[in-house]
Design a protein around this motif. Structure first.
Motif, short mmCIF file in Angstrom:
data_model
loop_
_atom_site.label_atom_id
_atom_site.label_comp_id
_atom_site.label_asym_id
_atom_site.label_seq_id
_atom_site.Cartn_x
_atom_site.Cartn_y
_atom_site.Cartn_z
N THR A 142 0.88 -1.21 -0.15
CA THR A 142 0.06 0.01 0.08
C THR A 142 0.84 1.30 0.11
N THR A 143 0.59 2.14 -0.78
CA THR A 143 1.30 3.61 -0.94
C THR A 143 0.45 4.49 -0.10
N VAL A 144 1.14 5.21 0.69
CA VAL A 144 0.73 6.53 1.54
C VAL A 144 1.16 7.58 1.02
N LEU A 145 0.56 8.82 0.81
CA LEU A 145 0.87 9.88 0.43
C LEU A 145 0.85 10.84 1.64
N LEU A 146 2.08 11.39 1.92
CA LEU A 146 2.33 12.05 3.12
C LEU A 146 2.46 13.34 2.61
N ARG A 147 1.60 14.60 3.42
CA ARG A 147 1.91 16.01 3.20
C ARG A 147 2.38 16.33 4.49
N GLU A 148 2.64 17.70 4.46
CA GLU A 148 3.25 18.49 5.65
C GLU A 148 2.44 18.45 7.06
N GLY A 149 3.00 17.97 7.63
CA GLY A 149 2.35 17.71 9.19
C GLY A 149 1.88 16.46 9.52
N ASP A 150 1.67 15.36 8.48
CA ASP A 150 1.74 14.13 8.61
C ASP A 150 2.60 13.47 9.44
#
Length: 689
Positions: A142-150
């Protein structure tokens, strides 16, 4: 800039840490500083401060904690190899912290939670939308897209804590020249806590300003309050460098001068003890040989004995010097006639102990980290006298100097003094530099600061010997000689008046015949007063020497056994008593021996006996020559008798008989004369004690 939170769970201590400021510094001439930090610490609070990495060795061996209401649990600080220890056993390297994608990629296989998903990290890569983190779950990838603050959370809390410490070590490593020191305390209330330790520090360097009276200065006449001698004003300044890494803000500063033992020991570095290595013992391989029948079996050779070698290791530990202490010289008012220079803003208190002195400034001092300060610590008046000083006897002019005496209650440390004139034409004029060596209380020093070209000095040397005692011994004369080596100094002060000090060398075995006012490393010191006119000073040494003059050459054997027939008298004439040289030498010594010298009469008697021996020796020599002439006639007569026949033979035999009688009589006379000389020699040899 993109930001990502990595939640590495780390159990943190809830204790409060109080950073203690520097309150007192004592600088020692041994290259050490005793630093005192103090402040109020709350209940169950710890103490922290930062120290230079190079000072940790000294800190660990000398730290003292003063806490009257609490107890000390211990001291903690990062290891010497902070980064290496923090990353040991981790799947990370320091360069993995360069980016978040690289850090997560280095943690491949570790279980993590991010974006509502949980799995093991497979890959991480940056994209325009954010960080794409690929996790391996029970159902697949599974691929998780992480943004700022994650947030990315490691499930293994122990690993998370170690990664957090590794990150902390990287931050600390950026300031590798210092370490954070944490001291854990336990107490039930707030109180004052002090921490003392000794660390290396640059030497504090004293320098002096010396205002001297003029040459020939005398105390004012008719004043009941006038000093008994001219005085000089001595001001001491100290160059102090703050290289501790911490600011010194209104601290108590003490400057210690002494000769404390100071050592270094690397106890902050990990030390492993080498050990002998023993091989792993394993069972030997089983080998089977086929039976070939009965054969004679030789006796087995003796088995070698295996020796296990070991190395002895010796560890030495040196005691560290104790913390520096304090002392100072008291202030004294500036007297009349001394140039009115500014007084220091604050005096120094006096504290002293055996072999050391400290100058404690009475007002707080502020020196920022990395700054250098020059602070006054001394201002006193000392008895002083201008003089000339001759150290090198071959110099054409003497040194200009001043003699001072330390009338304070403490030792003045080594330092360089800048000398100024205090009165008259010299007022405020730079006269030269002088070196002050450590001067205990009550001691004096002569300080040279230039050369006086107006005063001329000329030196000559003479040597003479005189006989002080004569003793007649069996077979020789013992002379006690006094040798005088004299140095004459002709000094022309050209009208100037004042004392001159002359340093003369020591001469082992010689006695100085001049007044000695003091002795020291300089040798023997003599002092005289010049009244303005040319003057010659004679400085002599006397050395007593003994000299033996043998009356008989022992290489000739015993006098009674010496036969002139078997001895070349003429060739060895100077070796014989009465021969040329011996009597003349004794006559020369007698001529320069005063009448009142003990033993002179014995010497005169020996000279007289030598005269008689010369007469006897000359008589023996003459008769020996007569015998040799008669012997030659005898030899010719004997040859003639052998060559003649008939009537000529009778005449030749008659002449032979006559020559034989003459030779026999000449030989007897020579023997008698030689024996007379021998008896006189033996009689002379038996004189004396």
């Amino acid at each position: 800039m993109r930001r990502l939170t990595l939640a590495f769970l780390l159990t943190a201590s809830t204790a409060l840490a109080t950073e203690l400021p520097v309150r007192s510094v004592t600088l020692s001439s041994a290259g050490l500083a005793q630093i005192e930090r103090a402040g109020e610490v709350p209940a169950d609070g710890d103490v922290t401060f930062r120290a230079r990495t190079d000072d940790v060795d000294d800190l660990l061996r000398s730290l003292i904690v003063v806490d009257q209401a609490g107890t000390v649990e211990g001291l903690r600080l990062p290891a010497r190899d902070l980064t290496g220890e923090a990353f040991r056993g981790l799947p990370l390297q320091p360069e993995d912290f360069d980016s978040r994608a690289r850090l997560l990629s280095a943690l491949r296989g570790q279980e993590a939670e991010a974006g509502g998903a949980r799995g093991r990290i497979a890959d991480a890569a940056e994209s325009e939308q954010g960080l794409r983190l690929t996790l391996v779950t029970q159902r697949g990838l599974t691929t998780v897209l992480l943004r700022e603050g994650d947030e990315v959370k490691l499930v293994d809390e122990g690993l998370a804590a170690r990664v957090a410490r590794a990150a902390e070590s990287l931050a600390a490593a950026r300031a590798a020249d210092e370490r954070r020191i944490d001291i854990r305390l336990r107490a039930d209330r707030a109180r004052q806590v002090a921490v003392l330790y000794v660390a290396g520090a640059p030497l504090w360097k004293p320098s002096y300003r010396l205002l001297v009276p003029p040459m020939g200065a005398t105390p004012p006449a008719g004043s009941p309050t006038a000093p008994t001698a001219p005085q000089a004003r001595l001001q001491g300044w100290a160059v102090v460098e703050n290289a501790s890494g911490s600011d010194w803000d209104r601290i108590r500063l003490a400057l210690v001068s002494g000769e404390a033992a100071a050592f270094r020991q690397r106890i902050y570095d990990p030390i492993t003890v080498p050990r002998p290595e023993l091989p792993v013992r394993i069972a030997g391989a089983v080998q089977v040989r086929p039976d070939t029948g009965g054969v004679p079996i030789p006796l087995p050779a003796p088995a070698p004995v295996a020796a296990l070698g070991g190395r002895a290791f010796e560890q030495s530990e040196r005691a560290a010097p104790q913390a520096a202490r304090r002392a100072a010289a008291p202030d004294a008012p500036v007297g009349a006639g001394i140039a009115d220079t500014a007084n220091p803003a604050a005096g120094a208190s006096a504290e002293a102990s055996a072999g050391r002195v400290a100058f404690v400034l009475s007002e707080p001092v502020t020196i920022r980290s990395g700054e250098t300060a020059n602070v006054p610590f001394l201002d006193i008046r000392l008895p002083a006298e201008r003089l000339w000083w001759i150290q090198d006897l071959s110099a054409r002019s003497p040194l200009q100097a001043v003699r001072i005496r330390n009338t304070s209650q403490s030792t003045l440390p080594d330092g360089l003094a800048t000398v100024y004139g205090a009165e008259g034409n010299e007022a405020g004029v730079f006269l030269g530099d002088a070196e002050i060596r450590a001067m205990p209380a009550g001691d004096g020093r002569i300080l040279a600061f230039g050369r006086d070209r107006d005063v001329l000095v000329n030196q000559t040397s003479t040597t003479n010997e005189r006989v002080a005692r004569v003793a007649l011994r069996r077979g020789y004369i013992a002379l006690e000689m006094v040798r005088t080596d004299q140095t004459s100094l002709a000094i022309d002060p050209r009208g100037a008046r004042g004392p001159v000090v002359i340093d003369m060398p020591r001469r082992p075995g010689a006695t100085p015949r001049f007044t000695i006012v003091s002795e020291g490393d300089f040798g023997l010191r003599h002092e005289a007063m010049l009244d303005g006119s040319p003057q010659t000073l004679n400085l002599a040494y006397e050395r007593t020497m003994t000299q033996s003059l043998p009356l008989w050459d022992s290489g000739l054997g015993e006098p009674i056994l010496l036969r002139w027939q078997n001895f070349d008298v003429e060739q060895n004439l100077r070796r014989l008593p009465g021969g040329p040289g011996t009597m003349e030498r004794l006559q020369e010594i007698l001529a320069r021996t005063p009448e009142n010298v003990p033993g002179r009469a014995d010497l005169a008697a020996v000279v007289e006996s030598m005269g008689e021996l010369r007469r006897l020796l000359d008589d023996a020599r003459m008769k020996q020559r007569t015998y040799r002439s008669a012997d030659q006639v005898l030899q010719r007569a004997r040859q003639a008798a052998e060559d003649r026949t008939g009537p000529e033979l009778q005449e030749a035999r008659r002449k032979l008989n006559a020559a034989s009688r003459d030779a026999e009589q000449a030989g007897a006379a020579a023997d008698q004369a030689w024996e007379a000389w021998q008896r006189a020699v033996i009689a002379l040899m038996q004189r004396g004690s």
